[in-house]
Scaffold this motif. Structure first.
Motif, short mmCIF file in Angstrom:
data_model
loop_
_atom_site.label_atom_id
_atom_site.label_comp_id
_atom_site.label_asym_id
_atom_site.label_seq_id
_atom_site.Cartn_x
_atom_site.Cartn_y
_atom_site.Cartn_z
N ALA A 251 30.40 46.68 26.82
CA ALA A 251 29.53 46.90 27.97
C ALA A 251 30.16 46.38 29.26
O ALA A 251 29.92 46.92 30.35
CB ALA A 251 28.17 46.22 27.74
N ALA A 252 30.99 45.34 29.14
CA ALA A 252 31.65 44.76 30.31
C ALA A 252 32.95 45.48 30.65
O ALA A 252 33.65 45.10 31.58
CB ALA A 252 31.92 43.28 30.07
N GLY A 253 33.30 46.50 29.87
CA GLY A 253 34.50 47.26 30.15
C GLY A 253 35.77 46.70 29.54
O GLY A 253 36.87 47.13 29.88
N VAL A 254 35.65 45.73 28.62
CA VAL A 254 36.82 45.17 27.95
C VAL A 254 37.22 46.12 26.82
O VAL A 254 36.46 46.33 25.88
CB VAL A 254 36.53 43.76 27.37
N GLU A 255 38.42 46.68 26.91
CA GLU A 255 38.86 47.70 25.95
C GLU A 255 39.91 47.18 24.98
O GLU A 255 40.54 47.97 24.26
CB GLU A 255 39.40 48.91 26.71
N THR A 256 40.12 45.88 24.92
CA THR A 256 41.11 45.30 24.01
C THR A 256 40.81 45.71 22.56
O THR A 256 39.65 45.63 22.12
CB THR A 256 41.07 43.76 24.10
N PRO A 257 41.80 46.18 21.82
CA PRO A 257 41.58 46.55 20.41
C PRO A 257 41.05 45.35 19.61
O PRO A 257 41.54 44.24 19.77
CB PRO A 257 42.97 46.96 19.92
N VAL A 258 40.05 45.60 18.78
CA VAL A 258 39.41 44.54 17.99
C VAL A 258 39.48 44.87 16.50
O VAL A 258 39.08 45.94 16.06
CB VAL A 258 37.94 44.36 18.42
N LEU A 259 40.00 43.91 15.74
CA LEU A 259 40.00 43.97 14.28
C LEU A 259 38.92 43.02 13.79
O LEU A 259 39.00 41.81 14.02
CB LEU A 259 41.36 43.57 13.73
N ILE A 260 37.90 43.57 13.13
CA ILE A 260 36.79 42.76 12.62
C ILE A 260 37.13 42.23 11.23
O ILE A 260 37.60 42.97 10.37
CB ILE A 260 35.50 43.60 12.53
N LEU A 261 36.88 40.94 11.03
CA LEU A 261 37.01 40.32 9.71
C LEU A 261 35.62 39.99 9.20
O LEU A 261 34.80 39.45 9.95
CB LEU A 261 37.84 39.04 9.78
N SER A 262 35.35 40.27 7.94
CA SER A 262 34.02 39.96 7.44
C SER A 262 33.97 39.89 5.92
O SER A 262 34.67 40.63 5.22
CB SER A 262 33.02 41.02 7.91
N ALA A 263 33.11 38.98 5.44
CA ALA A 263 32.82 38.92 4.01
C ALA A 263 31.82 40.00 3.63
O ALA A 263 31.60 40.26 2.45
CB ALA A 263 32.26 37.54 3.65
N LEU A 264 31.21 40.65 4.63
CA LEU A 264 30.28 41.75 4.40
C LEU A 264 31.08 43.03 4.27
O LEU A 264 31.50 43.62 5.27
CB LEU A 264 29.27 41.85 5.55
N SER A 265 31.33 43.46 3.05
CA SER A 265 32.27 44.55 2.82
C SER A 265 31.61 45.90 2.53
O SER A 265 32.31 46.88 2.27
CB SER A 265 33.21 44.20 1.67
N GLY A 266 30.29 45.96 2.57
CA GLY A 266 29.61 47.22 2.28
C GLY A 266 29.91 48.28 3.31
O GLY A 266 30.26 47.99 4.45
N VAL A 267 29.76 49.55 2.90
CA VAL A 267 30.03 50.66 3.81
C VAL A 267 29.16 50.58 5.06
O VAL A 267 29.65 50.79 6.18
CB VAL A 267 29.80 52.01 3.08
N ASP A 268 27.88 50.27 4.89
CA ASP A 268 26.98 50.19 6.04
C ASP A 268 27.44 49.15 7.05
O ASP A 268 27.37 49.37 8.26
CB ASP A 268 25.55 49.86 5.58
N GLU A 269 27.92 48.02 6.57
CA GLU A 269 28.40 46.97 7.47
C GLU A 269 29.66 47.40 8.21
O GLU A 269 29.82 47.13 9.40
CB GLU A 269 28.65 45.68 6.70
N ARG A 270 30.57 48.07 7.49
CA ARG A 270 31.79 48.55 8.15
C ARG A 270 31.45 49.57 9.23
O ARG A 270 32.02 49.54 10.32
CB ARG A 270 32.75 49.15 7.12
N VAL A 271 30.52 50.45 8.92
CA VAL A 271 30.11 51.46 9.90
C VAL A 271 29.48 50.80 11.12
O VAL A 271 29.77 51.18 12.27
CB VAL A 271 29.13 52.46 9.25
N ARG A 272 28.64 49.78 10.90
CA ARG A 272 28.02 49.08 12.03
C ARG A 272 29.08 48.44 12.92
O ARG A 272 28.99 48.51 14.15
CB ARG A 272 27.07 47.99 11.52
N GLY A 273 30.08 47.83 12.29
CA GLY A 273 31.14 47.20 13.07
C GLY A 273 31.93 48.19 13.90
O GLY A 273 32.23 47.95 15.07
#
Length: 231
Positions: free
Chosen positions: A70-92
């Motif tokens: 929303a602030a216009g920061v376009e830096t590539p982001v790699l999300i790390l998570s113990a939540l590995s379900g498809v729904d969680e990946r899609v949300r991220g």
């Protein structure tokens, strides 16, 4: 040297990530909660951000992502998570993440994914006219798919082998010294006492030059290596 921001509250995990990224040649900065992560991401220039999905302090990873975009920061982001379900990946990914890696993970996969993010970013900033395939004889590297083929067969490479081959293909026909390879692929000054280049080149040669195929990867005694098409 590419700067990477790590936003991770677990001290052990953040230390392991930092060590792996520094060994891979990244400059690393670390914060331990979402608010600090958002402030640093908005105020400073980073090539990539490694962002934990679950963070303390009232602002989790998805909140950080949403606020960043929303602030216009376009830096590539790699999300790390113990939540590995498809729904969680899609949300991220829908919140603005560029990639998603489930815990536990191997350091080599983390660095490979960051390398891929940086390559995609570099291609985007240099325009769509940039060459996306490298070819030497019947050897072809697809930079978008991150794949290598020789003739009809697929060449399966580890991330470091891929980086070595990419550098050699970019300098096809030129003698590339061990020092040049070490500094380009490992981002360190070459130490003559190490045989790491020779070991990796030997493995790469076995994969690129299969029995019965005309050799492409050659050793130039006392100088280095050259990748060239058969005459």
């Amino acid at each position: 040297m590419s700067r990477v921001l790590i936003v991770e509250d677990d001290a052990v995990t953040s230390a392991e990530i930092s060590a792996a990224l520094r060994e891979h040649g990244f400059a690393v900065e670390h914060v331990c909660d979402g608010r600090q992560g958002l402030l640093r991401a908005a105020a400073e220039e980073f090539e990539a951000i490694v962002l934990d999905r679950l963070l303390p302090g009232g602002l989790d990873g998805l909140g950080v992502l949403t606020a960043m975009r929303a602030a216009g920061v376009e830096t590539p982001v790699l999300i790390l998570s113990a939540l590995s379900g498809v729904d969680e990946r899609v949300r991220g990914l829908r919140a603005g993440g560029d990639d998603y890696l489930s815990k536990p993970f191997e350091a080599i996969e983390l660095t490979a994914r960051l390398d891929a993010l940086l390559r995609r970013r570099a291609r985007a900033t240099t325009g769509s006219g940039q060459e996306t395939r490298l070819r030497i004889g019947d050897l072809e590297m697809d930079l978008l798919k991150h794949s290598v083929t020789r003739g009809a067969r697929s060449v399966d490479l580890l991330p470091r082998e891929y980086a070595l081959l990419e550098h050699l293909m970019q300098h096809a026909g030129e003698v590339v010294t061990r020092t040049m390879l070490f500094e380009a692929v490992w981002n360190y000054r070459y130490d003559e006492r190490t045989n790491v280049i020779d070991v990796h080149i030997s493995r790469l040669r076995r994969k690129v030059d299969a029995p019965g195929e005309a050799p492409l990867l050659h050793t130039v005694r006392g100088a280095g290596y050259v990748l060239r098409a058969p005459e």
